[in-house]
Design an enzyme around this catalytic site. Sequence first.
Site, PDB file in Angstrom:
ATOM      1  N   THR A  32       1.265  -1.343   0.360  1.00 21.77           N
ATOM      2  CA  THR A  32      -0.067   0.114   0.262  1.00 21.77           C
ATOM      3  C   THR A  32       0.449   1.301   0.284  1.00 21.77           C
ATOM      4  OG1 THR A  32      -0.015  -0.222   2.785  1.00 21.77           O
ATOM      5  CG2 THR A  32      -2.205  -0.783   1.484  1.00 21.77           C
ATOM      6  N   SER A 120      17.461  -3.724   3.523  1.00 18.61           N
ATOM      7  CA  SER A 120      17.797  -2.607   3.004  1.00 18.61           C
ATOM      8  C   SER A 120      17.769  -1.501   3.634  1.00 18.61           C
ATOM      9  CB  SER A 120      17.405  -2.965   1.751  1.00 18.61           C
ATOM     10  OG  SER A 120      15.752  -2.879   1.290  1.00 18.61           O
ATOM     11  N   ASP A 164       9.234   1.028   4.963  1.00 20.28           N
ATOM     12  CA  ASP A 164      10.693   0.650   5.047  1.00 20.28           C
ATOM     13  C   ASP A 164      11.359   1.301   6.056  1.00 20.28           C
ATOM     14  OD1 ASP A 164       9.260  -1.088   4.190  1.00 20.28           O
ATOM     15  OD2 ASP A 164      10.494  -1.768   2.932  1.00 20.28           O
ATOM     16  N   TYR A 213       9.007  -7.377  -7.811  1.00 16.79           N
ATOM     17  CA  TYR A 213       8.173  -6.081  -6.624  1.00 16.79           C
ATOM     18  C   TYR A 213       8.132  -4.889  -7.693  1.00 16.79           C
ATOM     19  CZ  TYR A 213       7.792  -2.415  -3.260  1.00 16.79           C
ATOM     20  OH  TYR A 213       8.385  -1.363  -2.844  1.00 16.79           O
TER      21      TYR A 213
HETATM   22  P1  ADP Z   1      14.846  -6.932   2.148  1.00 13.68           P
HETATM   23  O1  ADP Z   1      15.366  -5.564   2.383  1.00 13.68           O
HETATM   24  O2  ADP Z   1      13.425  -7.042   2.569  1.00 13.68           O
HETATM   25  O3  ADP Z   1      15.461  -7.510   3.326  1.00 13.68           O
HETATM   26  P2  ADP Z   1      15.952  -6.409   0.109  1.00 13.68           P
HETATM   27  O4  ADP Z   1      15.692  -7.452  -0.938  1.00 13.68           O
HETATM   28  O5  ADP Z   1      15.207  -5.437  -0.646  1.00 13.68           O
HETATM   29  O6  ADP Z   1      15.695  -6.994   1.092  1.00 13.68           O
HETATM   30  O7  ADP Z   1      17.282  -6.196   0.559  1.00 13.68           O
HETATM   31  C1  ADP Z   1      18.360  -7.175   0.703  1.00 13.68           C
HETATM   32  C2  ADP Z   1      19.788  -6.510  -0.221  1.00 13.68           C
HETATM   33  O8  ADP Z   1      20.149  -5.569   1.274  1.00 13.68           O
HETATM   34  C3  ADP Z   1      20.956  -7.780  -0.152  1.00 13.68           C
HETATM   35  O9  ADP Z   1      20.445  -7.989  -1.343  1.00 13.68           O
HETATM   36  C4  ADP Z   1      21.818  -6.832   0.223  1.00 13.68           C
HETATM   37  O10 ADP Z   1      22.771  -5.593  -1.216  1.00 13.68           O
HETATM   38  C5  ADP Z   1      21.956  -5.638   1.207  1.00 13.68           C
HETATM   39  N1  ADP Z   1      22.464  -5.810   2.250  1.00 13.68           N
HETATM   40  C6  ADP Z   1      21.297  -6.824   3.409  1.00 13.68           C
HETATM   41  N2  ADP Z   1      21.945  -6.550   4.544  1.00 13.68           N
HETATM   42  C7  ADP Z   1      23.253  -6.669   4.725  1.00 13.68           C
HETATM   43  C8  ADP Z   1      24.544  -6.969   4.968  1.00 13.68           C
HETATM   44  N3  ADP Z   1      24.346  -7.553   5.990  1.00 13.68           N
HETATM   45  N4  ADP Z   1      26.002  -6.007   4.471  1.00 13.68           N
HETATM   46  C9  ADP Z   1      25.796  -6.039   3.320  1.00 13.68           C
HETATM   47  N5  ADP Z   1      24.673  -5.206   2.388  1.00 13.68           N
HETATM   48  C10 ADP Z   1      23.325  -5.939   2.771  1.00 13.68           C
HETATM   49 MG    MG Z   2      14.181  -3.654   0.762  1.00 17.42          MG
END
Ligand code: ADP
Ligand code: MG
Length: 364
Positions: A32, A120, A164, A213
Amino acid sequence: MNSQSLFKQHFQHSAVSSSEAHGRVNLIGEHTDYNKGFVLPTLIEQKIEVSLSPRLDSKIVGISEEFGEKTVISDSNTDGTWIDFVRGALYYMAKEGQLIKGLNIAVASSIPTGSGLSSSAALEIAILRALCQMVGYELSSTKIAKIGQLIEHNFIGTFCGIMDQMSSSKSKFGQVLFLDCENLNTEIVPIFEDYTFIIIHSGSTRKLSEGLYNERKRETEIATKFLSISSLRYAEISDLNIIKDPKIFRRARHVITENDRVLKAVQFLKDNNAQAFGNLMNESHISMDKDYEISSPELNHIVKTAQSYGALGARLTGAGFGGCTVVLSSNNRRDNIIKKILEHCPKSYLVTNIGQNIAPSKNE
Ligand code: ADP
Ligand code: MG
């Protein structure tokens, strides 16, 4: 390991600034936010920590416990790796007049990634907070959230809404953030007293920038064009009859009914009516499964199991396509529901519990 120790181990000197940001779970109101609607997230105890120091050259040298080492030149290019988050943050700090040539950065996290718990956004917020601290610059929590969203759009390629980043930047433990994604008005609502939100991971993950998405976002944009409105926030179910494409019709129906559920859920939270709140969670899950088509067999299995063992409500949470579920239970049924889910859904695991008596007492 925390980010300061990781930093010292990797760079052989101490970091000059460190910060952190928590993940979030959205209790109701999915997909949303980019439709200018309503959401209801709360923080989870899991967080991302970053430690930094400036460099004299124009390199970014990064170490992430989870995603490994990466060295790039600090510019506005992207290469699809996690270091793009850092490039984006430096780019927007420069736009604020804060030119940072190069950077050493260490990242440590306890947030499961690609699971709907917003690792993220936590990464964006933690980096921006640490950069501000490093250069002695102040940004409001809303401005940090907006920059985080720009990083996500322009450096990562996920055209996310603002939930987020606002949640990670503004929320406090034990409180739910009712956010209007059109005007960014917020209202803080206390969490239920005698009930727990249980976060269970389905065991499968996804990467949002990989396309599904953005596809959903495009589908809702098509719906707004059919309806000649600026966003689905302004549509009602009765308006949808003119949409002849059944898939676009269903996508729009999810957003309209979900917005309505969030508004009701906020009132039920204020009234301490967990039963009614739970019913809305169940309806939300059906809508996400059938109309928005973002569930998975594993997520459905957890939701069904939770419901059959006495949960008041259960739904997938976050963008979907894998990731986590959120289950609402009375405190006395909680442990049994968790046990039964873990027994019946072999890939699942418990991420955290959220409730008044079990929420961590301090904000970071
Ligand atoms: P969500 O936000 O739901 O966890 P996303 O696909 O939006 O999933 O984001 C995940 C991405 O965020 C990973 O592929 C990476 O690029 C980045 N990320 C998340 N945690 C870390 C971390 N600990 N170190 C480096 N990059 C990270
Ligand atoms: Mg994310």
